[in-house]
Design a protein around this motif. Sequence first.
Motif, PDB file in Angstrom:
ATOM      1  N   ASP A   8      57.004  42.774  43.417  1.00  0.00           N
ATOM      2  CA  ASP A   8      56.599  43.388  42.152  1.00  0.00           C
ATOM      3  C   ASP A   8      55.939  42.365  41.237  1.00  0.00           C
ATOM      4  OD1 ASP A   8      56.271  45.260  40.165  1.00  0.00           O
ATOM      5  OD2 ASP A   8      58.406  45.603  39.846  1.00  0.00           O
ATOM      6  N   ALA A   9      56.508  41.160  41.166  1.00  0.00           N
ATOM      7  CA  ALA A   9      55.924  40.107  40.330  1.00  0.00           C
ATOM      8  C   ALA A   9      54.535  39.738  40.835  1.00  0.00           C
ATOM      9  CB  ALA A   9      56.832  38.878  40.309  1.00  0.00           C
ATOM     10  N   GLU A  10      54.386  39.651  42.140  1.00  0.00           N
ATOM     11  CA  GLU A  10      53.088  39.295  42.721  1.00  0.00           C
ATOM     12  C   GLU A  10      52.043  40.357  42.424  1.00  0.00           C
ATOM     13  OE1 GLU A  10      51.945  36.983  46.710  1.00  0.00           O
ATOM     14  OE2 GLU A  10      53.176  38.759  47.029  1.00  0.00           O
ATOM     15  N   THR A  11      52.406  41.610  42.621  1.00  0.00           N
ATOM     16  CA  THR A  11      51.472  42.708  42.369  1.00  0.00           C
ATOM     17  C   THR A  11      51.122  42.807  40.886  1.00  0.00           C
ATOM     18  OG1 THR A  11      52.347  43.907  44.271  1.00  0.00           O
ATOM     19  CG2 THR A  11      51.117  45.190  42.658  1.00  0.00           C
ATOM     20  N   SER A  12      52.119  42.692  40.024  1.00  0.00           N
ATOM     21  CA  SER A  12      51.864  42.762  38.577  1.00  0.00           C
ATOM     22  C   SER A  12      50.981  41.612  38.125  1.00  0.00           C
ATOM     23  CB  SER A  12      53.178  42.747  37.796  1.00  0.00           C
ATOM     24  OG  SER A  12      53.939  43.884  38.108  1.00  0.00           O
ATOM     25  N   ALA A  13      51.257  40.406  38.611  1.00  0.00           N
ATOM     26  CA  ALA A  13      50.438  39.243  38.242  1.00  0.00           C
ATOM     27  C   ALA A  13      49.009  39.420  38.731  1.00  0.00           C
ATOM     28  CB  ALA A  13      51.050  37.970  38.807  1.00  0.00           C
ATOM     29  N   TRP A  14      48.861  39.954  39.928  1.00  0.00           N
ATOM     30  CA  TRP A  14      47.524  40.205  40.460  1.00  0.00           C
ATOM     31  C   TRP A  14      46.782  41.210  39.580  1.00  0.00           C
ATOM     32  CZ3 TRP A  14      43.454  38.793  42.876  1.00  0.00           C
ATOM     33  CH2 TRP A  14      42.532  39.715  43.373  1.00  0.00           C
ATOM     34  N   HIS A  15      47.456  42.272  39.164  1.00  0.00           N
ATOM     35  CA  HIS A  15      46.827  43.272  38.290  1.00  0.00           C
ATOM     36  C   HIS A  15      46.375  42.641  36.977  1.00  0.00           C
ATOM     37  CE1 HIS A  15      48.975  46.882  40.373  1.00  0.00           C
ATOM     38  NE2 HIS A  15      48.001  46.368  41.096  1.00  0.00           N
ATOM     39  N   VAL A  16      47.228  41.795  36.391  1.00  0.00           N
ATOM     40  CA  VAL A  16      46.868  41.135  35.131  1.00  0.00           C
ATOM     41  C   VAL A  16      45.660  40.237  35.338  1.00  0.00           C
ATOM     42  CG1 VAL A  16      47.609  39.437  33.408  1.00  0.00           C
ATOM     43  CG2 VAL A  16      49.184  41.220  34.148  1.00  0.00           C
ATOM     44  N   TRP A  17      45.690  39.441  36.388  1.00  0.00           N
ATOM     45  CA  TRP A  17      44.593  38.512  36.633  1.00  0.00           C
ATOM     46  C   TRP A  17      43.291  39.252  36.877  1.00  0.00           C
ATOM     47  CZ3 TRP A  17      41.119  37.422  40.476  1.00  0.00           C
ATOM     48  CH2 TRP A  17      40.397  36.248  40.304  1.00  0.00           C
ATOM     49  N   LEU A  18      43.355  40.304  37.690  1.00  0.00           N
ATOM     50  CA  LEU A  18      42.158  41.078  37.999  1.00  0.00           C
ATOM     51  C   LEU A  18      41.625  41.776  36.746  1.00  0.00           C
ATOM     52  CD1 LEU A  18      40.370  41.749  40.401  1.00  0.00           C
ATOM     53  CD2 LEU A  18      41.755  43.777  40.783  1.00  0.00           C
ATOM     54  N   ALA A  19      42.513  42.331  35.934  1.00  0.00           N
ATOM     55  CA  ALA A  19      42.095  43.019  34.709  1.00  0.00           C
ATOM     56  C   ALA A  19      41.533  42.048  33.681  1.00  0.00           C
ATOM     57  CB  ALA A  19      43.265  43.793  34.105  1.00  0.00           C
ATOM     58  N   SER A  20      41.859  40.759  33.810  1.00  0.00           N
ATOM     59  CA  SER A  20      41.364  39.787  32.839  1.00  0.00           C
ATOM     60  C   SER A  20      39.886  39.455  33.042  1.00  0.00           C
ATOM     61  CB  SER A  20      42.188  38.497  32.888  1.00  0.00           C
ATOM     62  OG  SER A  20      41.911  37.770  34.067  1.00  0.00           O
ATOM     63  N   ARG A  21      39.361  39.844  34.190  1.00  0.00           N
ATOM     64  CA  ARG A  21      37.922  39.649  34.414  1.00  0.00           C
ATOM     65  C   ARG A  21      37.182  40.631  33.507  1.00  0.00           C
ATOM     66  NH1 ARG A  21      36.341  40.458  40.213  1.00  0.00           N
ATOM     67  NH2 ARG A  21      34.490  39.306  39.603  1.00  0.00           N
ATOM     68  N   ARG A  22      36.281  40.151  32.745  1.00  0.00           N
ATOM     69  CA  ARG A  22      35.564  40.979  31.781  1.00  0.00           C
ATOM     70  C   ARG A  22      34.438  41.763  32.451  1.00  0.00           C
ATOM     71  NH1 ARG A  22      39.714  40.743  29.169  1.00  0.00           N
ATOM     72  NH2 ARG A  22      40.122  38.974  27.863  1.00  0.00           N
ATOM     73  N   THR A  23      34.077  42.888  31.851  1.00  0.00           N
ATOM     74  CA  THR A  23      33.058  43.762  32.418  1.00  0.00           C
ATOM     75  C   THR A  23      31.757  43.013  32.663  1.00  0.00           C
ATOM     76  OG1 THR A  23      34.051  45.649  31.297  1.00  0.00           O
ATOM     77  CG2 THR A  23      31.801  45.923  32.071  1.00  0.00           C
ATOM     78  N   HIS A  24      31.346  42.164  31.710  1.00  0.00           N
ATOM     79  CA  HIS A  24      30.081  41.445  31.908  1.00  0.00           C
ATOM     80  C   HIS A  24      30.158  40.475  33.081  1.00  0.00           C
ATOM     81  CE1 HIS A  24      32.187  38.443  29.400  1.00  0.00           C
ATOM     82  NE2 HIS A  24      31.419  37.565  30.006  1.00  0.00           N
ATOM     83  N   GLU A  25      31.362  40.066  33.472  1.00  0.00           N
ATOM     84  CA  GLU A  25      31.530  39.175  34.620  1.00  0.00           C
ATOM     85  C   GLU A  25      31.514  39.949  35.932  1.00  0.00           C
ATOM     86  OE1 GLU A  25      35.324  37.651  33.494  1.00  0.00           O
ATOM     87  OE2 GLU A  25      34.473  35.820  32.648  1.00  0.00           O
ATOM     88  N   THR A  26      31.883  41.205  35.895  1.00  0.00           N
ATOM     89  CA  THR A  26      32.007  41.992  37.126  1.00  0.00           C
ATOM     90  C   THR A  26      30.907  43.018  37.291  1.00  0.00           C
ATOM     91  OG1 THR A  26      33.440  43.607  36.023  1.00  0.00           O
ATOM     92  CG2 THR A  26      34.517  41.739  37.120  1.00  0.00           C
ATOM     93  N   GLU A  27      30.060  43.184  36.295  1.00  0.00           N
ATOM     94  CA  GLU A  27      29.031  44.216  36.342  1.00  0.00           C
ATOM     95  C   GLU A  27      28.109  44.053  37.550  1.00  0.00           C
ATOM     96  OE1 GLU A  27      26.080  46.447  33.187  1.00  0.00           O
ATOM     97  OE2 GLU A  27      26.942  44.523  32.665  1.00  0.00           O
ATOM     98  N   GLY A  28      27.682  42.822  37.812  1.00  0.00           N
ATOM     99  CA  GLY A  28      26.819  42.570  38.967  1.00  0.00           C
ATOM    100  C   GLY A  28      27.509  42.872  40.272  1.00  0.00           C
ATOM    101  N   ASP A  29      28.794  42.483  40.372  1.00  0.00           N
ATOM    102  CA  ASP A  29      29.575  42.769  41.584  1.00  0.00           C
ATOM    103  C   ASP A  29      29.674  44.274  41.818  1.00  0.00           C
ATOM    104  OD1 ASP A  29      30.007  40.066  41.853  1.00  0.00           O
ATOM    105  OD2 ASP A  29      32.052  40.126  41.049  1.00  0.00           O
ATOM    106  N   ARG A  30      29.955  45.005  40.766  1.00  0.00           N
ATOM    107  CA  ARG A  30      30.093  46.458  40.895  1.00  0.00           C
ATOM    108  C   ARG A  30      28.773  47.102  41.303  1.00  0.00           C
ATOM    109  NH1 ARG A  30      33.864  47.831  35.649  1.00  0.00           N
ATOM    110  NH2 ARG A  30      35.676  46.690  36.404  1.00  0.00           N
ATOM    111  N   LYS A  31      27.687  46.634  40.690  1.00  0.00           N
ATOM    112  CA  LYS A  31      26.372  47.191  40.998  1.00  0.00           C
ATOM    113  C   LYS A  31      26.023  46.939  42.465  1.00  0.00           C
ATOM    114  CE  LYS A  31      21.625  47.251  39.396  1.00  0.00           C
ATOM    115  NZ  LYS A  31      20.639  46.673  38.491  1.00  0.00           N
TER     116      LYS A  31
END
Length: 191
Positions: free
Chosen positions: A159-182
């Motif tokens: 649970d700690a690993e999954t929660s930490a992963w969610h926090v870390w992943l959510a901390s990536r800002r939209t402008h940082e991930t926009e190209g990846d998503r596109k």
Amino acid sequence: MIVRRYLDEDDELAQHLTHELNTPLEWPEGGGLSTEHVAKIAAAAACDVSYNQAANGHLVDLFAALPLPGTPEGRQFWDSLRRVGSDAAAYIDPANAGGPFFDYLINGNEAGIAGRVLSFLEKLDGQQRDAVAEVIGGALEHNTFVAGGRYLGKLWLRDAETSAWHVWLASRRTHETEGDRKRFLEAWSNA
């Protein structure tokens, strides 16, 4: 980010805003920014913020279930965790991280605590992970949880690993991930 595209009078957020602001959804008529626009902005912001805050809050809850540092039970627990977790335990050890560990949350660096948890878990080998699960499970077993200690410890670590992963992943800002998503959407559309 998942946001309802159309708000109407049945939408909970729209009801809250119209009630609290005492305005209809289309107010002001002919104006640029309406109550409906405010509701859409709030819903979009709430998706990212609440997800990150919920995962962070869950990490805090996981640590709050462990024996408290500075208490006799806590000293014994953290000593045991340091012994079996070796150098990896330094990432989450209150004697090493202390108050600043959770100050990250207060000061807006949500990924700081998540990074420490992920680093801790990454550094554990299989035997250490089992031993850490045993120590954590033993501490949880003394509370009101119904399952056995080792199993509880494994659940806590997962649970700690999954929660930490969610926090870390959510901390990536939209402008940082926009190209990846596109690129992702384009590649999958062309597959």
